[in-house]
Design a protein around this motif. Sequence first.
Motif, PDB file in Angstrom:
ATOM      1  N   ILE A 181     -12.649  24.313  -1.746  1.00  0.00           N
ATOM      2  CA  ILE A 181     -11.561  23.058  -1.115  1.00  0.00           C
ATOM      3  C   ILE A 181     -10.820  23.224   0.523  1.00  0.00           C
ATOM      4  O   ILE A 181     -10.890  22.630   0.803  1.00  0.00           O
ATOM      5  CB  ILE A 181     -10.648  23.013  -2.385  1.00  0.00           C
ATOM      6  N   GLY A 182     -10.720  24.339   0.334  1.00  0.00           N
ATOM      7  CA  GLY A 182     -10.380  25.064   1.393  1.00  0.00           C
ATOM      8  C   GLY A 182     -11.188  24.697   3.037  1.00  0.00           C
ATOM      9  O   GLY A 182     -10.395  24.905   3.923  1.00  0.00           O
ATOM     10  N   ARG A 183     -12.780  24.319   2.751  1.00  0.00           N
ATOM     11  CA  ARG A 183     -13.809  23.813   3.489  1.00  0.00           C
ATOM     12  C   ARG A 183     -13.722  21.866   3.605  1.00  0.00           C
ATOM     13  O   ARG A 183     -14.603  21.546   4.400  1.00  0.00           O
ATOM     14  CB  ARG A 183     -14.975  24.597   3.431  1.00  0.00           C
ATOM     15  N   GLY A 184     -12.956  21.442   3.273  1.00  0.00           N
ATOM     16  CA  GLY A 184     -12.614  20.188   3.268  1.00  0.00           C
ATOM     17  C   GLY A 184     -14.390  19.786   2.202  1.00  0.00           C
ATOM     18  O   GLY A 184     -14.575  18.610   1.443  1.00  0.00           O
ATOM     19  N   ILE A 185     -14.449  20.513   1.090  1.00  0.00           N
ATOM     20  CA  ILE A 185     -15.772  20.633   0.061  1.00  0.00           C
ATOM     21  C   ILE A 185     -15.129  20.544  -1.340  1.00  0.00           C
ATOM     22  O   ILE A 185     -14.042  21.313  -1.362  1.00  0.00           O
ATOM     23  CB  ILE A 185     -16.324  21.628   0.149  1.00  0.00           C
ATOM     24  N   GLY A 186     -15.323  19.008  -2.109  1.00  0.00           N
ATOM     25  CA  GLY A 186     -15.171  19.053  -3.059  1.00  0.00           C
ATOM     26  C   GLY A 186     -14.333  17.598  -3.558  1.00  0.00           C
ATOM     27  O   GLY A 186     -12.837  17.174  -2.752  1.00  0.00           O
ATOM     28  N   ASP A 187     -14.121  16.698  -4.243  1.00  0.00           N
ATOM     29  CA  ASP A 187     -13.555  15.766  -4.387  1.00  0.00           C
ATOM     30  C   ASP A 187     -13.331  15.211  -6.140  1.00  0.00           C
ATOM     31  O   ASP A 187     -11.924  14.341  -6.829  1.00  0.00           O
ATOM     32  CB  ASP A 187     -14.534  14.669  -4.140  1.00  0.00           C
ATOM     33  N   THR A 188     -13.945  15.927  -6.674  1.00  0.00           N
ATOM     34  CA  THR A 188     -13.185  15.808  -8.300  1.00  0.00           C
ATOM     35  C   THR A 188     -13.523  17.607  -8.798  1.00  0.00           C
ATOM     36  O   THR A 188     -14.606  18.233  -8.507  1.00  0.00           O
ATOM     37  CB  THR A 188     -14.025  14.681  -9.320  1.00  0.00           C
ATOM     38  N   ILE A 189     -12.811  17.945  -9.891  1.00  0.00           N
ATOM     39  CA  ILE A 189     -12.972  19.571 -10.438  1.00  0.00           C
ATOM     40  C   ILE A 189     -13.042  19.669 -11.813  1.00  0.00           C
ATOM     41  O   ILE A 189     -12.209  18.157 -12.663  1.00  0.00           O
ATOM     42  CB  ILE A 189     -12.376  20.413  -9.957  1.00  0.00           C
ATOM     43  N   ARG A 190     -13.470  20.487 -12.591  1.00  0.00           N
ATOM     44  CA  ARG A 190     -12.855  20.747 -13.960  1.00  0.00           C
ATOM     45  C   ARG A 190     -12.616  22.565 -14.081  1.00  0.00           C
ATOM     46  O   ARG A 190     -13.863  22.970 -13.555  1.00  0.00           O
ATOM     47  CB  ARG A 190     -14.175  19.847 -14.583  1.00  0.00           C
ATOM     48  N   VAL A 191     -11.960  22.903 -15.062  1.00  0.00           N
ATOM     49  CA  VAL A 191     -11.934  24.436 -14.868  1.00  0.00           C
ATOM     50  C   VAL A 191     -12.040  24.389 -16.314  1.00  0.00           C
ATOM     51  O   VAL A 191     -12.242  24.044 -17.241  1.00  0.00           O
ATOM     52  CB  VAL A 191     -10.558  25.028 -15.237  1.00  0.00           C
ATOM     53  N   SER A 192     -13.671  25.055 -16.688  1.00  0.00           N
ATOM     54  CA  SER A 192     -14.299  25.178 -17.748  1.00  0.00           C
ATOM     55  C   SER A 192     -14.240  26.736 -18.862  1.00  0.00           C
ATOM     56  O   SER A 192     -14.529  27.297 -18.473  1.00  0.00           O
ATOM     57  CB  SER A 192     -16.233  25.269 -17.568  1.00  0.00           C
ATOM     58  N   LEU A 193     -13.312  26.303 -19.895  1.00  0.00           N
ATOM     59  CA  LEU A 193     -12.497  27.530 -20.643  1.00  0.00           C
ATOM     60  C   LEU A 193     -13.006  27.490 -21.987  1.00  0.00           C
ATOM     61  O   LEU A 193     -12.870  26.627 -22.687  1.00  0.00           O
ATOM     62  CB  LEU A 193     -11.082  27.274 -20.203  1.00  0.00           C
ATOM     63  N   THR A 194     -12.841  28.632 -22.668  1.00  0.00           N
ATOM     64  CA  THR A 194     -13.611  29.139 -23.407  1.00  0.00           C
ATOM     65  C   THR A 194     -12.072  29.357 -24.405  1.00  0.00           C
ATOM     66  O   THR A 194     -11.677  29.795 -24.356  1.00  0.00           O
ATOM     67  CB  THR A 194     -14.435  29.754 -24.056  1.00  0.00           C
ATOM     68  N   VAL A 195     -11.852  27.992 -24.955  1.00  0.00           N
ATOM     69  CA  VAL A 195     -10.424  28.017 -25.241  1.00  0.00           C
ATOM     70  C   VAL A 195     -10.329  27.677 -26.745  1.00  0.00           C
ATOM     71  O   VAL A 195     -11.553  26.095 -26.854  1.00  0.00           O
ATOM     72  CB  VAL A 195      -9.627  26.819 -24.858  1.00  0.00           C
ATOM     73  N   PRO A 196      -9.826  27.411 -28.127  1.00  0.00           N
ATOM     74  CA  PRO A 196      -9.689  26.672 -29.314  1.00  0.00           C
ATOM     75  C   PRO A 196      -9.965  25.412 -29.429  1.00  0.00           C
ATOM     76  O   PRO A 196      -9.062  24.567 -27.283  1.00  0.00           O
ATOM     77  CB  PRO A 196      -8.524  27.352 -30.002  1.00  0.00           C
ATOM     78  N   ASN A 197      -9.629  24.363 -29.900  1.00  0.00           N
ATOM     79  CA  ASN A 197      -9.965  22.714 -29.740  1.00  0.00           C
ATOM     80  C   ASN A 197      -8.224  22.107 -29.393  1.00  0.00           C
ATOM     81  O   ASN A 197      -8.028  21.030 -28.257  1.00  0.00           O
ATOM     82  CB  ASN A 197      -9.992  21.895 -30.497  1.00  0.00           C
ATOM     83  N   ASP A 198      -7.384  23.172 -30.058  1.00  0.00           N
ATOM     84  CA  ASP A 198      -5.742  22.861 -29.262  1.00  0.00           C
ATOM     85  C   ASP A 198      -5.380  23.084 -28.275  1.00  0.00           C
ATOM     86  O   ASP A 198      -4.398  22.366 -27.988  1.00  0.00           O
ATOM     87  CB  ASP A 198      -5.060  23.066 -31.151  1.00  0.00           C
ATOM     88  N   ARG A 199      -6.818  23.597 -27.139  1.00  0.00           N
ATOM     89  CA  ARG A 199      -6.106  24.452 -25.792  1.00  0.00           C
ATOM     90  C   ARG A 199      -7.387  23.705 -24.964  1.00  0.00           C
ATOM     91  O   ARG A 199      -6.464  24.107 -24.019  1.00  0.00           O
ATOM     92  CB  ARG A 199      -5.672  25.658 -26.117  1.00  0.00           C
ATOM     93  N   LYS A 200      -7.037  22.587 -25.061  1.00  0.00           N
ATOM     94  CA  LYS A 200      -8.400  22.211 -24.450  1.00  0.00           C
ATOM     95  C   LYS A 200      -7.476  21.564 -22.866  1.00  0.00           C
ATOM     96  O   LYS A 200      -8.067  21.357 -21.715  1.00  0.00           O
ATOM     97  CB  LYS A 200      -8.848  20.497 -24.527  1.00  0.00           C
ATOM     98  N   HIS A 201      -6.027  21.386 -23.452  1.00  0.00           N
ATOM     99  CA  HIS A 201      -5.155  20.256 -22.460  1.00  0.00           C
ATOM    100  C   HIS A 201      -4.759  21.749 -21.346  1.00  0.00           C
ATOM    101  O   HIS A 201      -4.606  21.424 -19.855  1.00  0.00           O
ATOM    102  CB  HIS A 201      -4.019  20.274 -23.115  1.00  0.00           C
ATOM    103  N   GLU A 202      -5.599  22.988 -21.251  1.00  0.00           N
ATOM    104  CA  GLU A 202      -4.776  24.463 -20.608  1.00  0.00           C
ATOM    105  C   GLU A 202      -6.472  23.815 -19.813  1.00  0.00           C
ATOM    106  O   GLU A 202      -5.787  24.170 -18.086  1.00  0.00           O
ATOM    107  CB  GLU A 202      -5.127  25.221 -21.242  1.00  0.00           C
ATOM    108  N   GLU A 203      -7.032  23.510 -19.594  1.00  0.00           N
ATOM    109  CA  GLU A 203      -7.907  23.338 -18.750  1.00  0.00           C
ATOM    110  C   GLU A 203      -7.599  22.325 -17.554  1.00  0.00           C
ATOM    111  O   GLU A 203      -7.610  22.554 -16.060  1.00  0.00           O
ATOM    112  CB  GLU A 203      -9.411  22.334 -19.065  1.00  0.00           C
ATOM    113  N   ILE A 204      -7.155  20.473 -17.704  1.00  0.00           N
ATOM    114  CA  ILE A 204      -6.224  20.441 -16.679  1.00  0.00           C
ATOM    115  C   ILE A 204      -5.417  20.934 -15.935  1.00  0.00           C
ATOM    116  O   ILE A 204      -4.966  20.680 -14.920  1.00  0.00           O
ATOM    117  CB  ILE A 204      -5.917  18.877 -17.635  1.00  0.00           C
ATOM    118  N   LYS A 205      -4.946  21.235 -16.982  1.00  0.00           N
ATOM    119  CA  LYS A 205      -2.933  22.437 -16.294  1.00  0.00           C
ATOM    120  C   LYS A 205      -3.063  23.254 -15.671  1.00  0.00           C
ATOM    121  O   LYS A 205      -3.309  23.709 -14.182  1.00  0.00           O
ATOM    122  CB  LYS A 205      -1.931  22.816 -17.480  1.00  0.00           C
ATOM    123  N   ALA A 206      -4.939  24.553 -15.928  1.00  0.00           N
ATOM    124  CA  ALA A 206      -4.859  24.856 -14.908  1.00  0.00           C
ATOM    125  C   ALA A 206      -5.673  24.438 -13.168  1.00  0.00           C
ATOM    126  O   ALA A 206      -6.146  24.846 -12.139  1.00  0.00           O
ATOM    127  CB  ALA A 206      -6.109  25.349 -15.372  1.00  0.00           C
TER     128      ALA A 206
END
Length: 385
Positions: A234-259
């Motif tokens: 992203i620092g080089r201008g590359i990237g238009d949409t992202i996902r942070v893929s984390l191994t977390v329990p179901n009730d913590r999936k929102h942590e991907e968005i926060k991260a």
Amino acid sequence: MSVEIERNPTRAVTIGNVTIGAGHPIAVQSMCATHTQDVEATTQQTNALFDAGADVVRIAVDSRKDAEALAEIRKRTAANLSVDLQENYRLAEHVAPHVDKIRYNPGHLYHHEREKPWQEKVRYIVGIAAENDCAIRIGVNCGSVDPDKLSLFPPDDSIAPMLSSALEHCELLDGLGFTRYCVSMKDSDPSKVIEVNRRFAEQRPDVPLHLGVTEAGMPPDGVIKTRIAFEQLIGRGIGDTIRVSLTVPNDRKHEEIKAGRGILADIAAGRVRSVVDFGLDTLNIISCPSCSRVENEAFVVLAQDVKELTRYAKDHAITIAVMGCRVNGPGETDDADLGLWCGPKYVNLKKGEQELGAYPYDEILGRLKEELDALIEAKTPGVAT
């Protein structure tokens, strides 16, 4: 809620009420980990991710029953939905009326109707997407690359086959007059993610890129690995949409968005650091984000137990992969020194591409330690574990 960051001038691609590329804010995505046929649970998680700020929520569909459930989920959420097609590309016609984007993996097009050329299958998906006002993501993954592409390059070059596959599919979609697509090329190694996306952006600067480090693992390591890749790209201008893929329990999936949003905010504010600042262990544990294909929810606990068990080996250059299902697990553990992929009752243990057997969940940690100790001894003779 999106962060303004200067980027390369890719073309615009609309996904529901969100537009990526062409200077639009970087979109943040996540994926449901609930079983798709559990409409209540999947709707609840979809809405929780949406409320946390997800611009797009991806849902896996592997069967007609999944597709029927998706139709009901669509009625209950305002989220922009993406569907994840795996082996059965024919499901596209059943899910497209209910989603905003279709993601297909070029390497998985070979699993269904093998006698048909992949080009014919892609033409079908494109036709369905066009009829139903859907965008497309061409999702190339390190563990399931087009086998024909793998045969064209040296075994130790994992970047060239991914890049070649992505470019070839872009060319086909362009030739079909369908340009409402983006591309992702993911690996568990941040340095490879950086390199393959950098090279793609040089050759196809017009195509929006979805960024992510696959099997990044558990927090905080998974966030750190992802941040390393995102900061460089992203620092080089590359990237238009992202996902942070984390191994977390179901009730913590929102942590991907926060991260994801936290990383974007830091990059926008100039808060970036060098790789050495993060202090990651030499031991590399990769694990996939839980999704609806996980057949035993003990997978997440197992990944956490593996991390705890192997702390004594933190200074050894060894990679251990923990994968949650049989769809991606077998292929995506091949490059690890030791790999585990989980079934409903047993965990399959591998040493590189060699299968070592399947063990009950309550026995696998002991077997893993035996193999890890042997590997450490082989790499560093005379060192006691």
